[in-house]
Design a protein around this motif. Sequence first.
Motif, mmCIF file in Angstrom:
data_model
loop_
_atom_site.group_PDB
_atom_site.id
_atom_site.type_symbol
_atom_site.label_atom_id
_atom_site.label_comp_id
_atom_site.label_asym_id
_atom_site.label_seq_id
_atom_site.Cartn_x
_atom_site.Cartn_y
_atom_site.Cartn_z
ATOM 1 N N VAL A 1 0.878 -1.178 0.000
ATOM 2 C CA VAL A 1 0.000 0.000 0.000
ATOM 3 C C VAL A 1 0.912 1.223 0.000
ATOM 4 O O VAL A 1 1.708 1.422 0.924
ATOM 5 N N GLU A 2 0.837 1.999 -1.060
ATOM 6 C CA GLU A 2 1.699 3.189 -1.166
ATOM 7 C C GLU A 2 0.849 4.446 -1.037
ATOM 8 O O GLU A 2 -0.172 4.595 -1.698
ATOM 9 N N THR A 3 1.275 5.331 -0.158
ATOM 10 C CA THR A 3 0.521 6.603 0.006
ATOM 11 C C THR A 3 1.379 7.708 -0.601
ATOM 12 O O THR A 3 2.549 7.844 -0.261
ATOM 13 N N ILE A 4 0.763 8.479 -1.486
ATOM 14 C CA ILE A 4 1.489 9.560 -2.173
ATOM 15 C C ILE A 4 0.710 10.856 -1.995
ATOM 16 O O ILE A 4 -0.505 10.880 -2.148
ATOM 17 N N CYS A 5 1.424 11.888 -1.569
ATOM 18 C CA CYS A 5 0.747 13.176 -1.364
ATOM 19 C C CYS A 5 1.568 14.273 -2.028
ATOM 20 O O CYS A 5 2.769 14.364 -1.824
ATOM 21 N N ASN A 6 0.899 15.096 -2.820
ATOM 22 C CA ASN A 6 1.577 16.183 -3.527
ATOM 23 C C ASN A 6 1.157 17.552 -3.012
ATOM 24 O O ASN A 6 1.541 18.556 -3.560
ATOM 25 N N ASP A 7 0.289 17.567 -1.996
ATOM 26 C CA ASP A 7 -0.218 18.853 -1.510
ATOM 27 C C ASP A 7 0.780 19.438 -0.520
ATOM 28 O O ASP A 7 0.938 18.952 0.605
ATOM 29 N N GLN A 8 1.450 20.486 -0.962
ATOM 30 C CA GLN A 8 2.556 21.085 -0.195
ATOM 31 C C GLN A 8 2.105 21.478 1.199
ATOM 32 O O GLN A 8 2.798 21.238 2.181
ATOM 33 N N ASP A 9 0.902 22.051 1.313
ATOM 34 C CA ASP A 9 0.474 22.518 2.644
ATOM 35 C C ASP A 9 0.174 21.341 3.561
ATOM 36 O O ASP A 9 0.531 21.348 4.738
ATOM 37 N N VAL A 10 -0.463 20.295 3.002
ATOM 38 C CA VAL A 10 -0.733 19.104 3.819
ATOM 39 C C VAL A 10 0.591 18.505 4.291
ATOM 40 O O VAL A 10 0.766 18.150 5.453
ATOM 41 N N LEU A 11 1.555 18.460 3.377
ATOM 42 C CA LEU A 11 2.847 17.848 3.718
ATOM 43 C C LEU A 11 3.587 18.672 4.758
ATOM 44 O O LEU A 11 4.092 18.140 5.748
ATOM 45 N N GLU A 12 3.576 19.980 4.545
ATOM 46 C CA GLU A 12 4.280 20.838 5.515
ATOM 47 C C GLU A 12 3.648 20.666 6.892
ATOM 48 O O GLU A 12 4.317 20.510 7.906
ATOM 49 N N ARG A 13 2.308 20.631 6.907
ATOM 50 C CA ARG A 13 1.611 20.473 8.191
ATOM 51 C C ARG A 13 1.969 19.121 8.817
ATOM 52 O O ARG A 13 2.255 19.014 10.003
ATOM 53 N N ASN A 14 2.036 18.079 7.991
ATOM 54 C CA ASN A 14 2.296 16.751 8.562
ATOM 55 C C ASN A 14 3.739 16.568 8.985
ATOM 56 O O ASN A 14 4.027 15.861 9.948
ATOM 57 N N ILE A 15 4.649 17.233 8.275
ATOM 58 C CA ILE A 15 6.055 17.169 8.724
ATOM 59 C C ILE A 15 6.140 17.788 10.111
ATOM 60 O O ILE A 15 6.746 17.233 11.041
ATOM 61 N N ARG A 16 5.473 18.920 10.288
ATOM 62 C CA ARG A 16 5.553 19.605 11.586
ATOM 63 C C ARG A 16 4.853 18.775 12.667
ATOM 64 O O ARG A 16 5.317 18.671 13.791
ATOM 65 N N LEU A 17 3.756 18.107 12.270
ATOM 66 C CA LEU A 17 3.055 17.251 13.231
ATOM 67 C C LEU A 17 3.955 16.077 13.629
ATOM 68 O O LEU A 17 4.068 15.702 14.787
ATOM 69 N N LYS A 18 4.611 15.521 12.633
ATOM 70 C CA LYS A 18 5.502 14.372 12.878
ATOM 71 C C LYS A 18 6.603 14.785 13.848
ATOM 72 O O LYS A 18 6.896 14.085 14.823
ATOM 73 N N VAL A 19 7.221 15.957 13.608
ATOM 74 C CA VAL A 19 8.331 16.387 14.467
ATOM 75 C C VAL A 19 7.796 16.688 15.868
ATOM 76 O O VAL A 19 8.424 16.411 16.878
ATOM 77 N N GLN A 20 6.571 17.191 15.914
ATOM 78 C CA GLN A 20 5.960 17.488 17.219
ATOM 79 C C GLN A 20 5.731 16.203 18.016
ATOM 80 O O GLN A 20 5.902 16.159 19.214
ATOM 81 N N GLN A 21 5.356 15.121 17.319
ATOM 82 C CA GLN A 21 4.854 13.934 18.017
ATOM 83 C C GLN A 21 5.825 12.770 18.057
ATOM 84 O O GLN A 21 5.755 11.934 18.945
ATOM 85 N N SER A 22 6.721 12.669 17.065
ATOM 86 C CA SER A 22 7.513 11.441 16.980
ATOM 87 C C SER A 22 8.532 11.345 18.109
ATOM 88 O O SER A 22 9.204 12.329 18.430
ATOM 89 N N PRO A 23 8.708 10.160 18.679
ATOM 90 C CA PRO A 23 9.751 9.969 19.695
ATOM 91 C C PRO A 23 11.141 10.290 19.133
ATOM 92 O O PRO A 23 12.044 10.611 19.881
ATOM 93 N N ASP A 24 11.267 10.251 17.797
ATOM 94 C CA ASP A 24 12.572 10.573 17.184
ATOM 95 C C ASP A 24 13.024 11.975 17.549
ATOM 96 O O ASP A 24 14.215 12.267 17.521
ATOM 97 N N TYR A 25 12.064 12.866 17.834
ATOM 98 C CA TYR A 25 12.430 14.264 18.111
ATOM 99 C C TYR A 25 12.019 14.685 19.525
ATOM 100 O O TYR A 25 11.922 15.858 19.835
ATOM 101 N N ALA A 26 11.751 13.670 20.369
ATOM 102 C CA ALA A 26 11.276 14.006 21.733
ATOM 103 C C ALA A 26 12.307 14.819 22.495
ATOM 104 O O ALA A 26 11.974 15.688 23.284
ATOM 105 N N GLU A 27 13.588 14.567 22.209
ATOM 106 C CA GLU A 27 14.630 15.307 22.954
ATOM 107 C C GLU A 27 15.134 16.531 22.176
ATOM 108 O O GLU A 27 16.012 17.241 22.615
ATOM 109 N N GLN A 28 14.552 16.755 21.025
ATOM 110 C CA GLN A 28 15.014 17.888 20.196
ATOM 111 C C GLN A 28 14.366 19.162 20.751
ATOM 112 O O GLN A 28 13.162 19.364 20.641
ATOM 113 N N THR A 29 15.175 20.046 21.315
ATOM 114 C CA THR A 29 14.593 21.257 21.925
ATOM 115 C C THR A 29 14.314 22.315 20.860
ATOM 116 O O THR A 29 13.464 23.154 21.032
ATOM 117 N N ASP A 30 15.032 22.268 19.742
ATOM 118 C CA ASP A 30 14.810 23.294 18.714
ATOM 119 C C ASP A 30 13.875 22.714 17.640
ATOM 120 O O ASP A 30 14.305 21.926 16.792
#
Length: 685
Positions: free
Chosen positions: A389-418
């Motif tokens: 199952v491949e998900t493809i998104c070309n909507d720049q605003d949706v992507l920008e919003r989701n990148i920021r959501l991902k950084v906000q929520q992912s444990p990968d960035y839990a210790e990232q203060t900036d």
Amino acid sequence: MATAASSGGVSDHQYVSVKLESSRLAALDLAPHLFGSHPAAGSWDPTKALPMERAAAAIWELSCVLPSRHETLDFKLLLKPKADSSECIVEEGPNRPLGCGSNQVEMTDAVFKLTEKDSLECKVWVETEMLSPFDLAASWKAHQENLQPSRVRGTYDVVMNTETEARDENDFASGLELDLEKYVVPTTPNMGSGVVYAANLTENPRSLLDTGISPNNLIKGDAPLNHYANTKKDVDGRHTPSQEEQKAVFVDRGVGSPRFARPTNETVSTSNIKQDSEAKLGMPAAEGAVAAAKLTRYLRWLGHETKHFNVGKYRRLKHGTNQTADFFRGDNKEGVEARNEVAALAMEDMLSWMEEGGQVGICDATNSTRSRRNMLMKMAEGKCKIIFVETICNDQDVLERNIRLKVQQSPDYAEQTDFEAGVRDFKERLAYYEKVYEPVDEGSYIKMIDMVSGNGGQLQINNISGYLPGRIVFFLVNCHLTPRPILLTRHGESLDNVRGRIGGDSSLSEVGEVYSRKLASFVEKRLKSERTASIWTSTLQRTILTAQPIIGFPKIQWRALDEINAGVCDGMTYDEVKKNKPEEYESRRKDKLRYRYPRGESYLDVIQRLEPVIIELERQRAPVVVIAHQAVLRSLYAYFADKPLEEVPKIEIPLHTIIEIKMGVTGVEEKRYKLMDAVNPTAEV
Ligand SMILES: O=P(O)(O)OC[C@H]1O[C@@](CO)(OP(=O)(O)O)[C@@H](O)[C@@H]1O
């Protein structure tokens, strides 16, 4: 705020939504406002600026409806100190012009000078959309009944029928306090609080635990360690996975085809991407994991043994949560090996679970190269069928919003203060994925292209056949991640409830009628900022009568929402069943989920007939108020709360309570409002 639409009839109008996002603002003692050239926005008087409402942890919003041919409006954002009336801080830069008559989403920055040395940078989204006359009429009518000149801004607001405005004496009880929060009751921790990262709710890696990875490495919010020990016993024969039954592994590519948006300040070579050079970013794992979680929930609810394995979770457990973008470089040999290793571990766990009786496993990972996908296909060979199952998104605003959501929520960035550094790092990771990305074109696959942004999109399927894959495709076509509330409530107390009689088609008691009026007030207040919504009832009069006082929204009667059919016991009390049909009573007590009333239904039958309702609820982008029954709402709630089927017949669905389900990119959240005092129901709560 619903600005008064032009009084002369209903012409095209424009819906305007201004969103401001900042992860720092909540900690400052400043409240975001909007002011501008229009009198409704204060005519540039900061003291008359309009406050923005908190829409999420780091998002504030102000929306309104304007006549589409309004003169060009200029506006700006400002921050007002909450504690005192000291100087407010107006954003730097020129006024923001609000064009008319268009559909667009514009994303910009806003900078506020807090001190000589410190400024606050925020993201600003301005969304405008032409409203059809129906949209406007539906939401406008909902306000007509309650419109009172606002005491604050001279513009129309929806006000509740407060004490002084109760229609008459016996309607006094149907009034509701202005603040709905007053009615919120604590909920059992059934659903996500909306801040748990979807990938964390996936299966715990037994392979890693076997290798001694200590459980406390598990990230907070994971499913209990002994998750495998809890593997649900099969539901009845209808779902026991027979040997010849098709077993499928859906390798959800989660992150989607990594085709990257151009970061605002640089262009990224897309020459090595087959698609045209305008190719943009794929959907980040945040949405991939949530989509995989929704699919898991749906299949489990239909009784199919389904589990979701997230490779990112395996990676974090084995290699920690602070991998920078370098770890994901295609030329980082150790990184590639480490990532393939954890993908293989997840696949091994999934395949061994399937040998134990699992029907559908979802391996949620990037899998952006052919070599990775071939590795997975080889592992599954002879054991089960793979569908990508491949998900493809070309909507720049949706992507920008989701990148920021991902950084906000992912444990990968839990210790990232900036926060911004985290966003840059994640975009760098995506750029590395792009460099090695090879579109899926092998075997069986489902490609979902631009289905998130709400403008339709495209679905490509290849070599898909069979019942289960067919259900998967049907579900994926209809579901989306646009946030919207779904309000579930039983009908007001019925005369048969008072008598303790089951089933039937009785009308409402006096208390039930009071509830129906309170519910109408609640719906008007709760949905006042929604452009439209719909009210769903069953075909039984206790739900139709409950819906009657609600105005301004279309009402739809579903036979599928009728209460469980008690067959030969219909209209009896539980005591009468126990006395006159003791064997039926005993059978139902022993297995309430599978027990079917003679010439009636079981809970499993109710779940099956509610499947089209679930699909339609997933498809909706506007709020829905579902007024139904105890057994029906237990079944619907179990879907949203991902409750095991065995628990469905015992779920608490009290009368005169509204369960608000909020679905969106962060998963499913729940809120419960109790509109009436159970002991003295007509008293003002
Ligand atoms: O499965 P159980 O617990 O019997 O609950 C279902 C029963 O709840 C009732 C109330 O007793 O539903 P409702 O009043 O919500 O329509 C009965 O009509 C229905 O048979």
